[in-house]
Design a protein around this motif. Structure first.
Motif, PDB file in Angstrom:
ATOM      1  N   UNK A  52     -14.608  -4.716   7.492  1.00 58.93           N
ATOM      2  CA  UNK A  52     -14.056  -3.560   6.788  1.00 58.93           C
ATOM      3  C   UNK A  52     -13.941  -2.408   7.780  1.00 58.93           C
ATOM      4  N   UNK A  53     -12.733  -1.889   7.912  1.00 51.20           N
ATOM      5  CA  UNK A  53     -12.470  -0.822   8.875  1.00 51.20           C
ATOM      6  C   UNK A  53     -11.744   0.332   8.205  1.00 51.20           C
ATOM      7  N   UNK A  54     -12.063   1.534   8.647  1.00 44.78           N
ATOM      8  CA  UNK A  54     -11.370   2.750   8.250  1.00 44.78           C
ATOM      9  C   UNK A  54     -11.055   3.508   9.536  1.00 44.78           C
ATOM     10  N   UNK A  55      -9.820   3.900   9.709  1.00 45.19           N
ATOM     11  CA  UNK A  55      -9.388   4.594  10.923  1.00 45.19           C
ATOM     12  C   UNK A  55      -9.711   3.784  12.180  1.00 45.19           C
ATOM     13  N   UNK A  56      -9.587   2.451  12.048  1.00 43.82           N
ATOM     14  CA  UNK A  56      -9.813   1.575  13.190  1.00 43.82           C
ATOM     15  C   UNK A  56     -11.261   1.367  13.569  1.00 43.82           C
ATOM     16  N   UNK A  57     -12.172   1.899  12.773  1.00 46.73           N
ATOM     17  CA  UNK A  57     -13.603   1.791  13.048  1.00 46.73           C
ATOM     18  C   UNK A  57     -14.298   1.103  11.874  1.00 46.73           C
ATOM     19  N   UNK A  58     -15.425   0.426  12.140  1.00 39.79           N
ATOM     20  CA  UNK A  58     -16.155  -0.143  11.007  1.00 39.79           C
ATOM     21  C   UNK A  58     -16.408   0.941   9.956  1.00 39.79           C
ATOM     22  N   UNK A  59     -16.159   0.600   8.712  1.00 45.01           N
ATOM     23  CA  UNK A  59     -16.300   1.586   7.641  1.00 45.01           C
ATOM     24  C   UNK A  59     -17.065   1.032   6.457  1.00 45.01           C
ATOM     25  N   UNK A  60     -17.369   1.917   5.536  1.00 45.27           N
ATOM     26  CA  UNK A  60     -18.099   1.533   4.327  1.00 45.27           C
ATOM     27  C   UNK A  60     -17.428   2.143   3.093  1.00 45.27           C
ATOM     28  N   UNK A  61     -16.117   1.949   2.947  1.00 44.86           N
ATOM     29  CA  UNK A  61     -15.454   2.512   1.784  1.00 44.86           C
ATOM     30  C   UNK A  61     -15.701   1.665   0.535  1.00 44.86           C
ATOM     31  N   UNK A  62     -15.359   2.228  -0.589  1.00 43.39           N
ATOM     32  CA  UNK A  62     -15.260   1.484  -1.838  1.00 43.39           C
ATOM     33  C   UNK A  62     -13.776   1.493  -2.177  1.00 43.39           C
ATOM     34  N   UNK A  63     -13.174   0.310  -2.158  1.00 43.48           N
ATOM     35  CA  UNK A  63     -11.749   0.168  -2.424  1.00 43.48           C
ATOM     36  C   UNK A  63     -11.583  -0.474  -3.795  1.00 43.48           C
ATOM     37  N   UNK A  64     -10.890   0.209  -4.684  1.00 40.96           N
ATOM     38  CA  UNK A  64     -10.679  -0.317  -6.030  1.00 40.96           C
ATOM     39  C   UNK A  64      -9.182  -0.483  -6.247  1.00 40.96           C
ATOM     40  N   UNK A  65      -8.770  -1.736  -6.383  1.00 41.05           N
ATOM     41  CA  UNK A  65      -7.376  -2.058  -6.658  1.00 41.05           C
ATOM     42  C   UNK A  65      -7.285  -2.524  -8.099  1.00 41.05           C
ATOM     43  N   UNK A  66      -6.456  -1.847  -8.873  1.00 37.41           N
ATOM     44  CA  UNK A  66      -6.286  -2.222 -10.267  1.00 37.41           C
ATOM     45  C   UNK A  66      -4.879  -2.718 -10.525  1.00 37.41           C
ATOM     46  N   UNK A  67      -4.765  -3.805 -11.280  1.00 38.90           N
ATOM     47  CA  UNK A  67      -3.461  -4.277 -11.726  1.00 38.90           C
ATOM     48  C   UNK A  67      -3.355  -3.982 -13.210  1.00 38.90           C
ATOM     49  N   UNK A  68      -2.256  -3.337 -13.581  1.00 34.30           N
ATOM     50  CA  UNK A  68      -1.981  -3.040 -14.988  1.00 34.30           C
ATOM     51  C   UNK A  68      -0.536  -3.415 -15.292  1.00 34.30           C
ATOM     52  N   UNK A  69      -0.231  -3.506 -16.571  1.00 33.36           N
ATOM     53  CA  UNK A  69       1.133  -3.832 -16.982  1.00 33.36           C
ATOM     54  C   UNK A  69       2.049  -2.622 -16.811  1.00 33.36           C
ATOM     55  N   UNK A  70       3.249  -2.853 -16.336  1.00 32.40           N
ATOM     56  CA  UNK A  70       4.255  -1.801 -16.229  1.00 32.40           C
ATOM     57  C   UNK A  70       4.564  -1.274 -17.623  1.00 32.40           C
ATOM     58  N   UNK A  71       4.776   0.035 -17.710  1.00 34.62           N
ATOM     59  CA  UNK A  71       5.220   0.605 -18.979  1.00 34.62           C
ATOM     60  C   UNK A  71       4.316   1.674 -19.550  1.00 34.62           C
ATOM     61  N   UNK A  72       3.177   1.908 -18.933  1.00 37.45           N
ATOM     62  CA  UNK A  72       2.308   2.977 -19.408  1.00 37.45           C
ATOM     63  C   UNK A  72       2.885   4.317 -18.945  1.00 37.45           C
ATOM     64  N   UNK A  73       2.757   5.368 -19.752  1.00 34.94           N
ATOM     65  CA  UNK A  73       3.271   6.677 -19.341  1.00 34.94           C
ATOM     66  C   UNK A  73       2.636   7.142 -18.028  1.00 34.94           C
ATOM     67  N   UNK A  74       3.421   7.834 -17.210  1.00 35.55           N
ATOM     68  CA  UNK A  74       2.959   8.282 -15.891  1.00 35.55           C
ATOM     69  C   UNK A  74       1.695   9.136 -15.987  1.00 35.55           C
ATOM     70  N   UNK A  75       1.667  10.066 -16.935  1.00 36.61           N
ATOM     71  CA  UNK A  75       0.489  10.933 -17.073  1.00 36.61           C
ATOM     72  C   UNK A  75      -0.756  10.113 -17.407  1.00 36.61           C
ATOM     73  N   UNK A  76      -0.589   9.092 -18.214  1.00 36.34           N
ATOM     74  CA  UNK A  76      -1.700   8.212 -18.595  1.00 36.34           C
ATOM     75  C   UNK A  76      -2.217   7.466 -17.364  1.00 36.34           C
ATOM     76  N   UNK A  77      -1.310   6.970 -16.540  1.00 34.99           N
ATOM     77  CA  UNK A  77      -1.710   6.239 -15.332  1.00 34.99           C
ATOM     78  C   UNK A  77      -2.396   7.170 -14.336  1.00 34.99           C
ATOM     79  N   UNK A  78      -1.901   8.407 -14.218  1.00 36.63           N
ATOM     80  CA  UNK A  78      -2.527   9.383 -13.321  1.00 36.63           C
ATOM     81  C   UNK A  78      -3.939   9.721 -13.790  1.00 36.63           C
ATOM     82  N   UNK A  79      -4.105   9.873 -15.098  1.00 32.21           N
ATOM     83  CA  UNK A  79      -5.427  10.141 -15.656  1.00 32.21           C
ATOM     84  C   UNK A  79      -6.348   8.952 -15.406  1.00 32.21           C
ATOM     85  N   UNK A  80      -5.831   7.745 -15.579  1.00 33.94           N
ATOM     86  CA  UNK A  80      -6.626   6.532 -15.383  1.00 33.94           C
ATOM     87  C   UNK A  80      -7.159   6.453 -13.962  1.00 33.94           C
TER      88      UNK A  80
END
Length: 139
Positions: A52-80
């Motif tokens: 795991x690297x950040x800025x080319x250096x070993x890092x300790x981030x928490x990466x959260x990738x979420x998959x959701x269905x297309x079609x939710x309102x933009x404001x709702x997705x931003x809040x999420x």
């Protein structure tokens, strides 16, 4: 329906912290997108420190990738995304500057759960009724 994959360096999060984070992500997603918590999947992926690297250096981030269905309102997705990021920092103690949350989406018809094509946002109740009816027919 949604899938959240939380990637960290091994031993960053305890089992209790993972459970607490999964519960918070589930609560937030359910509240904002108006779906039952049973729809929400949270997966933890732990990698060795040298993977795991950040800025080319070993890092300790928490990466959260979420998959959701297309079609939710933009404001709702931003809040999420904002609420998941805030909860991740609060629950894990990882500083916000080390957390990245990304939501990706695709049309519901490109996903299948329980042998059935997922419903578009807003069509969940009908989908659940059909699912329940199919379950009774199978009995």
């Amino acid at each position: 329906m949604p899938v959240y994959t939380c990637t960290t360096v091994q031993s960053t999060l305890s089992a209790e912290t993972k459970a607490d984070l999964a519960a918070e992500v589930t609560r937030i997603h359910s509240m904002i997108n108006h779906v039952p918590g049973s729809y929400v999947n949270v997966v933890f992926h732990e990698l060795p420190a040298d993977a795991v690297f950040t800025d080319g250096q070993p890092g300790r981030p928490l990466l959260i990738n979420g998959w959701v269905r297309t079609g939710h309102p933009e404001a709702q997705s931003s809040q999420l995304v904002a609420e998941v990021a805030a909860a991740a920092s609060r629950v894990t103690g990882i500083p916000a500057k080390r957390i990245l949350v990304v939501l990706q989406n695709s049309p519901a018809h490109l996903a299948i759960e329980g042998g059935r094509v997922l419903p578009a946002p807003g069509e969940e109740e009908a989908w659940l009724r059909e699912s329940a009816a199919e379950g009774k027919e199978a009995d």
